[in-house]
Design a protein around this motif. Structure first.
Motif, PDB file in Angstrom:
ATOM      1  N   HIS A  63       4.379 -28.136 -30.736  1.00 57.83           N
ATOM      2  CA  HIS A  63       5.423 -27.203 -30.336  1.00 57.83           C
ATOM      3  C   HIS A  63       5.880 -26.920 -29.234  1.00 57.83           C
ATOM      4  O   HIS A  63       6.941 -28.130 -28.939  1.00 57.83           O
ATOM      5  CB  HIS A  63       5.792 -26.144 -30.395  1.00 57.83           C
ATOM      6  CG  HIS A  63       6.179 -25.623 -32.310  1.00 57.83           C
ATOM      7  ND1 HIS A  63       7.040 -25.439 -32.300  1.00 57.83           N
ATOM      8  CD2 HIS A  63       5.422 -24.796 -33.197  1.00 57.83           C
ATOM      9  CE1 HIS A  63       7.034 -24.874 -33.878  1.00 57.83           C
ATOM     10  NE2 HIS A  63       5.938 -24.621 -34.765  1.00 57.83           N
ATOM     11  N   ASN A  64       4.342 -27.882 -28.153  1.00 61.61           N
ATOM     12  CA  ASN A  64       4.459 -28.288 -26.904  1.00 61.61           C
ATOM     13  C   ASN A  64       4.856 -29.131 -26.443  1.00 61.61           C
ATOM     14  O   ASN A  64       5.902 -29.802 -25.676  1.00 61.61           O
ATOM     15  CB  ASN A  64       3.111 -28.117 -26.428  1.00 61.61           C
ATOM     16  CG  ASN A  64       2.700 -26.599 -25.915  1.00 61.61           C
ATOM     17  OD1 ASN A  64       3.437 -25.289 -25.907  1.00 61.61           O
ATOM     18  ND2 ASN A  64       1.817 -25.490 -26.171  1.00 61.61           N
ATOM     19  N   ILE A  65       4.378 -30.575 -27.830  1.00 62.64           N
ATOM     20  CA  ILE A  65       4.975 -31.740 -27.417  1.00 62.64           C
ATOM     21  C   ILE A  65       6.142 -31.913 -27.885  1.00 62.64           C
ATOM     22  O   ILE A  65       7.038 -32.797 -27.374  1.00 62.64           O
ATOM     23  CB  ILE A  65       4.195 -32.678 -28.815  1.00 62.64           C
ATOM     24  CG1 ILE A  65       2.890 -32.479 -28.085  1.00 62.64           C
ATOM     25  CG2 ILE A  65       4.954 -33.625 -29.107  1.00 62.64           C
ATOM     26  CD1 ILE A  65       1.676 -33.165 -29.071  1.00 62.64           C
ATOM     27  N   LYS A  66       6.650 -31.502 -28.508  1.00 61.60           N
ATOM     28  CA  LYS A  66       8.921 -31.150 -28.819  1.00 61.60           C
ATOM     29  C   LYS A  66       9.053 -30.813 -27.776  1.00 61.60           C
ATOM     30  O   LYS A  66       9.961 -30.955 -27.480  1.00 61.60           O
ATOM     31  CB  LYS A  66       8.685 -30.446 -30.226  1.00 61.60           C
ATOM     32  CG  LYS A  66       9.725 -30.341 -30.578  1.00 61.60           C
ATOM     33  CD  LYS A  66      10.439 -29.425 -32.038  1.00 61.60           C
ATOM     34  CE  LYS A  66      11.710 -29.218 -32.460  1.00 61.60           C
ATOM     35  NZ  LYS A  66      12.598 -28.280 -32.617  1.00 61.60           N
ATOM     36  N   ALA A  67       8.305 -29.564 -27.197  1.00 63.38           N
ATOM     37  CA  ALA A  67       9.675 -28.916 -25.695  1.00 63.38           C
ATOM     38  C   ALA A  67       9.617 -30.556 -24.840  1.00 63.38           C
ATOM     39  O   ALA A  67      10.565 -30.014 -23.999  1.00 63.38           O
ATOM     40  CB  ALA A  67       8.935 -27.471 -25.010  1.00 63.38           C
ATOM     41  N   GLN A  68       8.268 -30.562 -24.345  1.00 65.18           N
ATOM     42  CA  GLN A  68       8.418 -31.757 -23.521  1.00 65.18           C
ATOM     43  C   GLN A  68       9.104 -32.969 -24.011  1.00 65.18           C
ATOM     44  O   GLN A  68       9.692 -33.234 -22.563  1.00 65.18           O
ATOM     45  CB  GLN A  68       6.469 -32.401 -23.884  1.00 65.18           C
ATOM     46  CG  GLN A  68       5.875 -31.105 -23.130  1.00 65.18           C
ATOM     47  CD  GLN A  68       4.436 -31.963 -22.799  1.00 65.18           C
ATOM     48  OE1 GLN A  68       3.995 -32.933 -23.446  1.00 65.18           O
ATOM     49  NE2 GLN A  68       3.198 -31.041 -21.941  1.00 65.18           N
ATOM     50  N   LEU A  70      11.891 -32.153 -25.904  1.00 64.49           N
ATOM     51  CA  LEU A  70      12.982 -31.604 -25.683  1.00 64.49           C
ATOM     52  C   LEU A  70      13.904 -32.062 -23.604  1.00 64.49           C
ATOM     53  O   LEU A  70      14.831 -32.088 -23.143  1.00 64.49           O
ATOM     54  CB  LEU A  70      13.209 -30.341 -25.785  1.00 64.49           C
ATOM     55  CG  LEU A  70      13.973 -30.157 -27.292  1.00 64.49           C
ATOM     56  CD1 LEU A  70      13.790 -28.817 -28.242  1.00 64.49           C
ATOM     57  CD2 LEU A  70      14.731 -31.452 -28.066  1.00 64.49           C
ATOM     58  N   GLN A  71      12.778 -31.710 -22.642  1.00 59.65           N
ATOM     59  CA  GLN A  71      13.048 -31.951 -21.222  1.00 59.65           C
ATOM     60  C   GLN A  71      13.181 -33.416 -21.338  1.00 59.65           C
ATOM     61  O   GLN A  71      14.594 -33.274 -20.287  1.00 59.65           O
ATOM     62  CB  GLN A  71      11.876 -31.989 -21.071  1.00 59.65           C
ATOM     63  CG  GLN A  71      11.272 -30.075 -21.286  1.00 59.65           C
ATOM     64  CD  GLN A  71      12.224 -29.532 -20.533  1.00 59.65           C
ATOM     65  OE1 GLN A  71      13.239 -29.755 -19.702  1.00 59.65           O
ATOM     66  NE2 GLN A  71      12.528 -28.015 -20.657  1.00 59.65           N
ATOM     67  N   CYS A  72      12.972 -34.815 -22.251  1.00 59.91           N
ATOM     68  CA  CYS A  72      13.451 -35.398 -21.484  1.00 59.91           C
ATOM     69  C   CYS A  72      14.874 -36.400 -21.808  1.00 59.91           C
ATOM     70  O   CYS A  72      15.478 -36.594 -21.137  1.00 59.91           O
ATOM     71  CB  CYS A  72      12.252 -36.455 -22.453  1.00 59.91           C
ATOM     72  SG  CYS A  72      10.313 -36.748 -21.742  1.00 59.91           S
ATOM     73  N   GLN A  73      15.033 -35.645 -23.135  1.00 59.04           N
ATOM     74  CA  GLN A  73      16.377 -35.395 -23.221  1.00 59.04           C
ATOM     75  C   GLN A  73      17.291 -34.534 -22.346  1.00 59.04           C
ATOM     76  O   GLN A  73      18.325 -35.211 -22.181  1.00 59.04           O
ATOM     77  CB  GLN A  73      16.882 -35.149 -24.698  1.00 59.04           C
ATOM     78  CG  GLN A  73      15.499 -36.126 -25.819  1.00 59.04           C
ATOM     79  CD  GLN A  73      16.337 -35.223 -27.229  1.00 59.04           C
ATOM     80  OE1 GLN A  73      16.889 -34.353 -28.041  1.00 59.04           O
ATOM     81  NE2 GLN A  73      15.660 -36.172 -28.059  1.00 59.04           N
ATOM     82  N   ARG A  74      17.175 -34.028 -21.823  1.00 53.44           N
ATOM     83  CA  ARG A  74      18.012 -33.544 -21.066  1.00 53.44           C
ATOM     84  C   ARG A  74      18.058 -33.982 -19.399  1.00 53.44           C
ATOM     85  O   ARG A  74      19.328 -33.491 -18.816  1.00 53.44           O
ATOM     86  CB  ARG A  74      17.194 -32.152 -20.741  1.00 53.44           C
ATOM     87  CG  ARG A  74      17.310 -31.149 -21.647  1.00 53.44           C
ATOM     88  CD  ARG A  74      17.200 -29.407 -21.097  1.00 53.44           C
ATOM     89  NE  ARG A  74      16.868 -28.243 -22.810  1.00 53.44           N
ATOM     90  CZ  ARG A  74      16.061 -28.134 -22.888  1.00 53.44           C
ATOM     91  NH1 ARG A  74      15.434 -27.083 -21.999  1.00 53.44           N
ATOM     92  NH2 ARG A  74      16.271 -26.952 -23.950  1.00 53.44           N
ATOM     93  N   ASP A  75      16.700 -34.645 -19.460  1.00 54.37           N
ATOM     94  CA  ASP A  75      16.998 -35.139 -17.666  1.00 54.37           C
ATOM     95  C   ASP A  75      17.656 -36.545 -18.048  1.00 54.37           C
ATOM     96  O   ASP A  75      18.576 -37.121 -18.789  1.00 54.37           O
ATOM     97  CB  ASP A  75      15.628 -35.737 -17.316  1.00 54.37           C
ATOM     98  CG  ASP A  75      15.062 -34.961 -17.580  1.00 54.37           C
ATOM     99  OD1 ASP A  75      15.784 -33.745 -16.769  1.00 54.37           O
ATOM    100  OD2 ASP A  75      13.677 -34.940 -17.317  1.00 54.37           O
TER     101      ASP A  75
END
Length: 75
Positions: A63-68, A70-75
């Motif tokens: 879940h932590n890896i997925k959250a990280q 997803l941050q890349c996709q927002r940037d």
């Protein structure tokens, strides 16, 4: 295979119950069987809890890896 083993165990337990009703079963032998099954159950519960804890640990990391990611996709 499990269905066969379940049916076989049920048959054995029925025969033991019949023996107990006819006063042909030794309570000490039955207690030994109870103790053995309780030990197996406790060992299985311990292993289950350990494996569930490991899976929870892996899931938390994923879940932590997925959250990280997803941050890349927002940037």
């Amino acid at each position: 295979m499990m269905n066969f083993l379940k049916k076989a165990m049920d048959w054995v337990l029925e025969k033991e119950a019949e023996a107990a009703k006819g006063c042909h079963a030794d309570p000490k032998d039955i207690q030994k069987q109870i103790d053995m099954i309780e030990e197996k159950k406790a060992a299985l519960e311990k292993r289950y809890k350990e494996e569930i804890a490991e899976l929870d640990h892996i899931l938390a990391k994923l879940h932590n890896i997925k959250a990280q990611s997803l941050q890349c996709q927002r940037d």
